[in-house]
Motif scaffolding. Structure first.
Motif, PDB file in Angstrom:
ATOM      1  N   VAL A  44      37.884  36.232  38.745  1.00  7.49           N
ATOM      2  CA  VAL A  44      39.017  36.256  39.668  1.00  7.49           C
ATOM      3  C   VAL A  44      40.166  37.055  39.056  1.00  7.49           C
ATOM      4  CG1 VAL A  44      38.416  34.052  40.738  1.00  7.49           C
ATOM      5  CG2 VAL A  44      39.956  34.075  38.803  1.00  7.49           C
ATOM      6  N   PRO A  45      40.973  37.673  39.910  1.00  3.89           N
ATOM      7  CA  PRO A  45      42.143  38.391  39.388  1.00  3.89           C
ATOM      8  C   PRO A  45      43.087  37.415  38.686  1.00  3.89           C
ATOM      9  CG  PRO A  45      41.715  39.003  41.667  1.00  3.89           C
ATOM     10  CD  PRO A  45      40.832  37.832  41.352  1.00  3.89           C
ATOM     11  N   ARG A  46      43.537  37.811  37.529  1.00  2.18           N
ATOM     12  CA  ARG A  46      44.454  36.959  36.758  1.00  2.18           C
ATOM     13  C   ARG A  46      45.696  36.629  37.585  1.00  2.18           C
ATOM     14  NH1 ARG A  46      44.552  37.195  30.496  1.00  2.18           N
ATOM     15  NH2 ARG A  46      45.851  35.412  30.074  1.00  2.18           N
TER      16      ARG A  46
ATOM     17  N   THR B 280      35.675  31.158  30.664  1.00  4.74           N
ATOM     18  CA  THR B 280      34.725  31.699  29.682  1.00  4.74           C
ATOM     19  C   THR B 280      35.118  33.071  29.156  1.00  4.74           C
ATOM     20  OG1 THR B 280      33.335  32.588  31.450  1.00  4.74           O
ATOM     21  CG2 THR B 280      32.778  30.390  30.608  1.00  4.74           C
ATOM     22  N   ASN B 281      36.029  33.763  29.855  1.00  2.00           N
ATOM     23  CA  ASN B 281      36.467  35.083  29.384  1.00  2.00           C
ATOM     24  C   ASN B 281      37.810  35.414  30.013  1.00  2.00           C
ATOM     25  OD1 ASN B 281      36.071  37.467  27.844  1.00  2.00           O
ATOM     26  ND2 ASN B 281      35.489  38.569  29.683  1.00  2.00           N
ATOM     27  N   LEU B 282      38.628  36.109  29.251  1.00  2.00           N
ATOM     28  CA  LEU B 282      39.933  36.561  29.734  1.00  2.00           C
ATOM     29  C   LEU B 282      40.114  38.034  29.411  1.00  2.00           C
ATOM     30  CD1 LEU B 282      42.145  33.673  28.304  1.00  2.00           C
ATOM     31  CD2 LEU B 282      41.643  34.054  30.714  1.00  2.00           C
TER      32      LEU B 282
ATOM     33  N   THR C  25      41.578  40.016  34.573  1.00  2.00           N
ATOM     34  CA  THR C  25      40.683  39.040  35.199  1.00  2.00           C
ATOM     35  C   THR C  25      40.504  37.779  34.344  1.00  2.00           C
ATOM     36  OG1 THR C  25      38.697  39.982  34.182  1.00  2.00           O
ATOM     37  CG2 THR C  25      39.333  40.841  36.364  1.00  2.00           C
ATOM     38  N   VAL C  26      40.076  36.717  35.020  1.00  2.00           N
ATOM     39  CA  VAL C  26      39.712  35.460  34.381  1.00  2.00           C
ATOM     40  C   VAL C  26      38.301  35.122  34.861  1.00  2.00           C
ATOM     41  CG1 VAL C  26      40.257  32.999  34.154  1.00  2.00           C
ATOM     42  CG2 VAL C  26      42.115  34.665  34.399  1.00  2.00           C
ATOM     43  N   THR C  27      37.377  34.866  33.928  1.00  2.00           N
ATOM     44  CA  THR C  27      36.025  34.489  34.293  1.00  2.00           C
ATOM     45  C   THR C  27      35.923  32.973  34.213  1.00  2.00           C
ATOM     46  OG1 THR C  27      35.194  36.567  33.393  1.00  2.00           O
ATOM     47  CG2 THR C  27      33.576  34.840  33.814  1.00  2.00           C
TER      48      THR C  27
END
Length: 142
Positions: free
Chosen positions: A80-82, A112-114, A118-120
Motif C-alpha cells: 500500500v502507498p505509505r 514486512t517491508n518499508l 510503500t508499506v508491505t
C-alpha cells in the motif's frame, strides 16, 4: 466421562513447537487450555488427535499446515502507498497493525517491508504454511 468424545469439554496442557524446535506457544505457567472437542475451537489436526484419550494420557503430534493454520497465500500480502497510512501510526518491520476487512471485521496484519513510498503488509496468520508439533497432556474431561 472417562475418555474424550465429540462434544466433551476437554482441558489440556500443551507446548507447541516448530520443526526447528522453537516454541511458539505453551500453557506452562497458565491454566490449561479448555475447549469443546470437535467444535472447531482448536486447529483440526490437534482436535483429531484427541478422541479416545483419557485424563493423564500424553501425546506428541505433528500437524501439517493444512490441518493447522493453512498454507500461506500470496494474495494476502498487500503493498500500500505509505501516504495511505495515517502519520500517527508508527511503522517498523515486524509491527502488527489492524485493518478492516470487506465486512468491517478486524484483520491483523504484519508490516514486512518499508520503502519511502510503500508499506508491505502480510495478512497471513503468523503460523500459516508451517508444520506444528504439539506435546500435550489431557488434564480434564467433563
Amino acid at each position: 466421562m472417562t475418555e474424550v468424545t465429540q462434544g466433551a469439554k476437554v482441558r489440556i496442557h500443551y507446548t507447541g513447537t516448530l520443526e526447528d524446535g522453537s516454541v511458539f506457544d505453551s500453557s506452562e505457567g497458565r491454566d490449561p487450555l479448555e475447549f469443546e472437542a470437535g467444535s472447531g475451537m482448536i486447529i483440526p489436526g490437534l482436535d483429531k488427535a484427541l478422541p479416545g484419550m483419557k485424563v493423564g494420557d500424553k501425546k506428541k503430534v505433528t500437524i501439517a499446515p493444512e490441518e493447522a493454520y493453512g498454507p500461506r497465500h500470496d494474495e494476502a500480502i498487500l503493498e500500500v502507498p505509505r501516504a495511505d497510512i495515517p502519520a500517527e501510526i508508527p511503522l517498523e518491520v515486524g509491527i502488527q497493525l489492524q485493518m478492516s476487512g470487506p465486512q468491517g471485521q478486524p484483520v491483523p496484519v504484519t508490516v514486512t517491508n518499508l520503502t519511502d513510498d510503500t508499506v508491505t503488509l502480510d495478512a497471513n496468520h503468523a503460523l500459516a504454511g508451517k508444520t506444528l508439533i504439539f506435546d500435550f497432556e489431557v488434564v480434564g474431561i467433563g
